[in-house]
Design a protein around this motif. Sequence first.
Motif, mmCIF file in Angstrom:
data_model
loop_
_atom_site.group_PDB
_atom_site.id
_atom_site.type_symbol
_atom_site.label_atom_id
_atom_site.label_comp_id
_atom_site.label_asym_id
_atom_site.label_seq_id
_atom_site.Cartn_x
_atom_site.Cartn_y
_atom_site.Cartn_z
ATOM 1 N N GLN A 57 0.934 -1.175 0.093
ATOM 2 C CA GLN A 57 -0.159 0.003 0.150
ATOM 3 C C GLN A 57 0.980 1.095 -0.019
ATOM 4 O O GLN A 57 1.494 1.582 0.985
ATOM 5 C CB GLN A 57 -0.886 -0.116 1.175
ATOM 6 C CG GLN A 57 -2.017 1.250 1.266
ATOM 7 C CD GLN A 57 -2.815 1.279 2.622
ATOM 8 O OE1 GLN A 57 -2.631 0.436 3.392
ATOM 9 N NE2 GLN A 57 -3.929 1.793 2.194
ATOM 10 N N VAL A 58 0.980 1.775 -1.061
ATOM 11 C CA VAL A 58 2.221 3.008 -1.441
ATOM 12 C C VAL A 58 1.394 4.243 -0.764
ATOM 13 O O VAL A 58 0.197 4.450 -1.162
ATOM 14 C CB VAL A 58 2.382 2.871 -2.771
ATOM 15 C CG1 VAL A 58 3.388 4.342 -3.036
ATOM 16 C CG2 VAL A 58 3.222 1.839 -3.134
ATOM 17 N N ARG A 59 2.219 4.986 -0.066
ATOM 18 C CA ARG A 59 1.696 6.061 0.786
ATOM 19 C C ARG A 59 2.548 7.372 0.290
ATOM 20 O O ARG A 59 2.445 8.196 1.321
ATOM 21 C CB ARG A 59 1.646 5.984 2.159
ATOM 22 C CG ARG A 59 0.494 4.810 2.390
ATOM 23 C CD ARG A 59 0.364 4.514 3.916
ATOM 24 N NE ARG A 59 -0.591 3.611 4.228
ATOM 25 C CZ ARG A 59 -0.611 2.762 5.328
ATOM 26 N NH1 ARG A 59 0.337 3.271 6.299
ATOM 27 N NH2 ARG A 59 -1.302 2.105 5.473
ATOM 28 N N GLY A 60 3.050 7.525 -0.779
ATOM 29 C CA GLY A 60 4.007 8.527 -1.159
ATOM 30 C C GLY A 60 5.513 8.151 -1.403
ATOM 31 O O GLY A 60 5.801 7.046 -1.920
ATOM 32 N N ARG A 61 6.386 9.197 -1.638
ATOM 33 C CA ARG A 61 7.630 8.754 -1.684
ATOM 34 C C ARG A 61 8.589 9.850 -0.791
ATOM 35 O O ARG A 61 8.039 10.332 -0.071
ATOM 36 C CB ARG A 61 8.211 9.357 -3.122
ATOM 37 C CG ARG A 61 7.549 8.612 -4.029
ATOM 38 C CD ARG A 61 8.108 8.997 -5.569
ATOM 39 N NE ARG A 61 7.684 8.367 -6.725
ATOM 40 C CZ ARG A 61 8.287 7.589 -7.532
ATOM 41 N NH1 ARG A 61 9.827 7.541 -7.153
ATOM 42 N NH2 ARG A 61 7.826 6.766 -8.367
ATOM 43 N N ASP A 62 9.678 9.289 -0.622
ATOM 44 C CA ASP A 62 10.685 9.961 0.470
ATOM 45 C C ASP A 62 11.686 10.836 -0.386
ATOM 46 O O ASP A 62 11.628 10.682 -1.454
ATOM 47 C CB ASP A 62 11.422 8.949 1.196
ATOM 48 C CG ASP A 62 12.277 8.057 0.729
ATOM 49 O OD1 ASP A 62 12.714 8.299 -0.598
ATOM 50 O OD2 ASP A 62 12.921 7.038 1.214
ATOM 51 N N LEU A 63 12.505 11.229 0.301
ATOM 52 C CA LEU A 63 13.625 12.338 -0.069
ATOM 53 C C LEU A 63 14.584 11.523 -1.246
ATOM 54 O O LEU A 63 15.051 12.299 -2.137
ATOM 55 C CB LEU A 63 14.435 12.979 0.898
ATOM 56 C CG LEU A 63 13.619 13.791 1.716
ATOM 57 C CD1 LEU A 63 14.611 14.281 2.921
ATOM 58 C CD2 LEU A 63 13.267 15.001 1.182
ATOM 59 N N TYR A 64 14.590 10.090 -1.217
ATOM 60 C CA TYR A 64 15.263 9.578 -2.015
ATOM 61 C C TYR A 64 14.826 8.971 -3.249
ATOM 62 O O TYR A 64 15.208 8.104 -3.996
ATOM 63 C CB TYR A 64 16.218 8.574 -1.337
ATOM 64 C CG TYR A 64 16.928 8.732 0.135
ATOM 65 C CD1 TYR A 64 18.171 9.514 0.016
ATOM 66 C CD2 TYR A 64 16.374 8.761 1.187
ATOM 67 C CE1 TYR A 64 18.783 10.224 1.047
ATOM 68 C CE2 TYR A 64 16.901 9.173 2.282
ATOM 69 C CZ TYR A 64 17.914 9.911 2.409
ATOM 70 O OH TYR A 64 18.789 10.431 3.328
#
Length: 154
Positions: A57-64
């Motif tokens: 369940q993808v909830r966004g992306r991080d800084l990388y």
Amino acid sequence: MRIERVVDADTYEVATAGGRARVRLLGVDAPEANQPFGRQATALVGALLQGQHVWLQVRGRDLYGRHLAAVRLRPAAFSPFGTMALDSLLVVRGWAWAYEPSRTIARRLAEQLQAQRAGRGLWQCGPAGPIEPRVWRSMDAETKRRNRGGCPRM
């Protein structure tokens, strides 16, 4: 989705229709591969996940650029049990810290305390032994070298 490669205990590469994507597990922070307990945690997760099909369940992306996701292990065929949350499993087995920077108290903190009391995984030398990954990442090379030993019982 299928896990193609375990980068470290909380970062994975998954097979997608377009190739591969890197996923960062939500709810935990596991030791970095180059810090005490990192190899053990990565090996445990690798044995558990390599080639397995999981639900994300993808909830966004991080800084990388990694996909931030909740990961659930799919049950074996004809299993009476439902899916299992990977973050819970890692915390209960003592191979990750409960970690949710947006919350005052992480949801898995009770599971972490249980693992600490039982001396599981990275807690086998007590709760003061392991260094949190966020602290480890901020250390200079000399300080990391002095703290690389980990637990004498390892």
